[in-house]
Design a protein around this motif. Structure first.
Motif, short mmCIF file in Angstrom:
data_model
loop_
_atom_site.label_atom_id
_atom_site.label_comp_id
_atom_site.label_asym_id
_atom_site.label_seq_id
_atom_site.Cartn_x
_atom_site.Cartn_y
_atom_site.Cartn_z
N VAL A 5 -2.25 0.87 2.70
CA VAL A 5 -3.66 0.79 2.35
C VAL A 5 -3.99 1.84 1.29
O VAL A 5 -3.58 3.00 1.42
N LEU A 15 -5.19 -3.56 0.02
CA LEU A 15 -4.17 -3.74 1.05
C LEU A 15 -2.91 -4.30 0.37
O LEU A 15 -2.92 -5.42 -0.15
N SER A 82 -3.30 -3.06 9.73
CA SER A 82 -3.92 -1.91 9.05
C SER A 82 -5.13 -1.38 9.79
O SER A 82 -5.65 -0.31 9.45
#
Length: 441
Positions: A5, A15, A82
């Motif tokens: 990220v 991303l 993430s």
């Protein structure tokens, strides 16, 4: 699958996702095999063509389709990995990749802001208080008479409040321009719905006169090719008409839906209508103050993608309203309502939406279905004999129900916030209250 990220500043995130080569190749193989089961290739029965030939014929297409499907399927996996919370759809950018190599792509998006609610116990509201008087009913009757006025031709000079009928041709540098001419145009003087210079030039004229009017288009005029330019209009004034207010006789009153045709019943209907409007105006004022206080106490960043979506939605709503008076396409709407003009209000709407959602979560509020039913009844009640049909229409239309439920939930939030708010009453003139509410609407 590798996921990383990048913080691009504010709420923007990038991303980066890399899909291993074996997963990519496996997806391509599956695509080629499925195509090969039904492919008709000369010299081979369906499903029996060698892998090499299938790849020669369908490999490129299969790889393209596999890549597209892999991006769609792995993006949610990458988001979950993430632990980000995207707001809106991402912008996907594929990195260059070699055959039999890994697939890499970058998804750019905004995330929702982290909100820590403040100031909920410091909300202060001035609740308007207004009473409907006989004088208010008299004023409403005068407005009804004016709204239903007729026009009678008169043989005198025109004045403010009159309606004139004109033919005109406008010229710039001696040349007529598109949209600058009309026949039998009716213009009500003093309403400022026409070019100011033109209206002033039409005052004090008698039927049958022909004359010229010098006009300078305003700098902010909607048509850019005319903005700020001087023009000369050749005008023929064909008629001057004087307003004649409607007579509130028995027939007219019956046409307004008052069956007995009496002024007493009309006044009672007006009082009831005004009192309902006052009630709504008070509720709107209190609600607006409450939500403004919530917004002012909680300054948050908002996702730009959500602001852009709200700007588009506001413009579409404006186009629907404008289409009732004139035909406006999307490009014209963008010129009349550019993004910059809508951005501040759109940003506030998005921020309030996020704050309201946070209040719902923090207070563990649930939609009150009884209030939803009450709201449907309230909406339907304005349709008289068609009320039941309107209720059924709402209940069978998921989109309408969703909008109505959102309104009810928003009011529940306001009611909850008012439990801890400092509320004082403020005597307010009826016209001031109703005009403020109409402007907000």
């Amino acid at each position: 699958m590798d996921v990383s990220v990048e913080n691009s500043g504010g709420l923007k995130r990038r991303l980066k996702v890399q899909i291993p080569a074996d997963r990519v190749n496996s997806a391509v193989d599956d695509k080629v095999k499925r195509v090969g089961q039904h492919a008709r290739i000369p010299g081979f029965r369906p499903g029996k063509a060698p892998r090499k030939i299938l790849y020669q014929r369908y490999g490129a297409q299969a790889r393209q389709e596999a890549v597209s499907e892999l991006v769609q399927s792995t993006y949610p996996e990458a988001v979950e990995q993430s632990e980000l919370n995207p707001a809106g759809q991402p912008e996907i950018e594929l990195d260059a990749f070699e055959e039999n190599g890994p697939l890499s792509f970058t998804a750019s998006f905004d995330v929702y802001p982290e909100i820590e609610l403040k100031g909920l116990d410091a909300i202060a509201v001035e609740k308007p208080v207004a009473e409907v008087t006989d004088a208010d009913i008299d004023n409403t009757l005068e407005r009804i008479k004016d709204q239903n006025k007729s026009w009678e031709e008169v043989d005198r000079e025109s004045a403010d409040g009159d309606q004139v009928v004109v033919d005109y041709v406008g010229r710039i540098d001696g040349e007529a321009f598109e949209g600058g001419s009309a026949d039998d145009m009716e213009i009500t003087l003093g309403e400022q719905q026409f070019l100011p210079d033109m209206e002033r030039g039409l005052v004090g004229r008698k039927p049958g006169e022909t004359f010229q009017i010098d006009v300078t288009f305003p700098e902010d005029y909607g048509a850019e090719d005319l903005a700020g330019k001087p023009a000369v209009f050749d005008v023929e004034l064909k008629a001057v008409k004087e307003a004649k207010p409607a007579e509130l006789d028995e027939d007219f009153i019956r046409q307004m839906g008052i069956e007995d045709g009496t002024s007493e019943s009309l006044r009672a209907r007006i009082r009831e209508s005004l009192e309902q409007e006052v009630k709504r105006a008070i509720e709107t004022s209190v609600k607006t103050q409450t939500l403004d206080a919530l917004h002012d106490a909680n300054s948050i960043d908002v996702p730009e993608s959500m602001v852009a979506e709200e700007i588009d939605r506001m413009r579409r709503e404006a186009m629907q309203r404008m289409s009732q008076q004139m035909q406006v396409d999307e490009e014209q709407a963008r010129q009349l309502l550019p993004d910059d003009r809508l951005r501040e209000q759109a940003t506030k709407r998005v921020a309030l939406g996020l704050l309201i959602a946070e209040v719902i979560s923090a207070k563990e509020l649930e939609l009150d279905q009884d209030k939803v039913a009450e709201k449907i009844d309230e909406v339907a009640s304005g349709y008289g004999d068609q009320a039941e049909a309107v209720k059924n229409y709402y209940q069978q239309n998921p989109q309408l129900m969703q909008g109505l439920q959102a309104m009810v939930m928003e009011q529940q939030v306001v009611d909850n916030l008012l439990n801890d708010a400092a509320i004082t009453e403020k005597e307010t003139e009826l016209d001031e209250l109703l005009n403020a509410n109409r402007q907000q609407g």
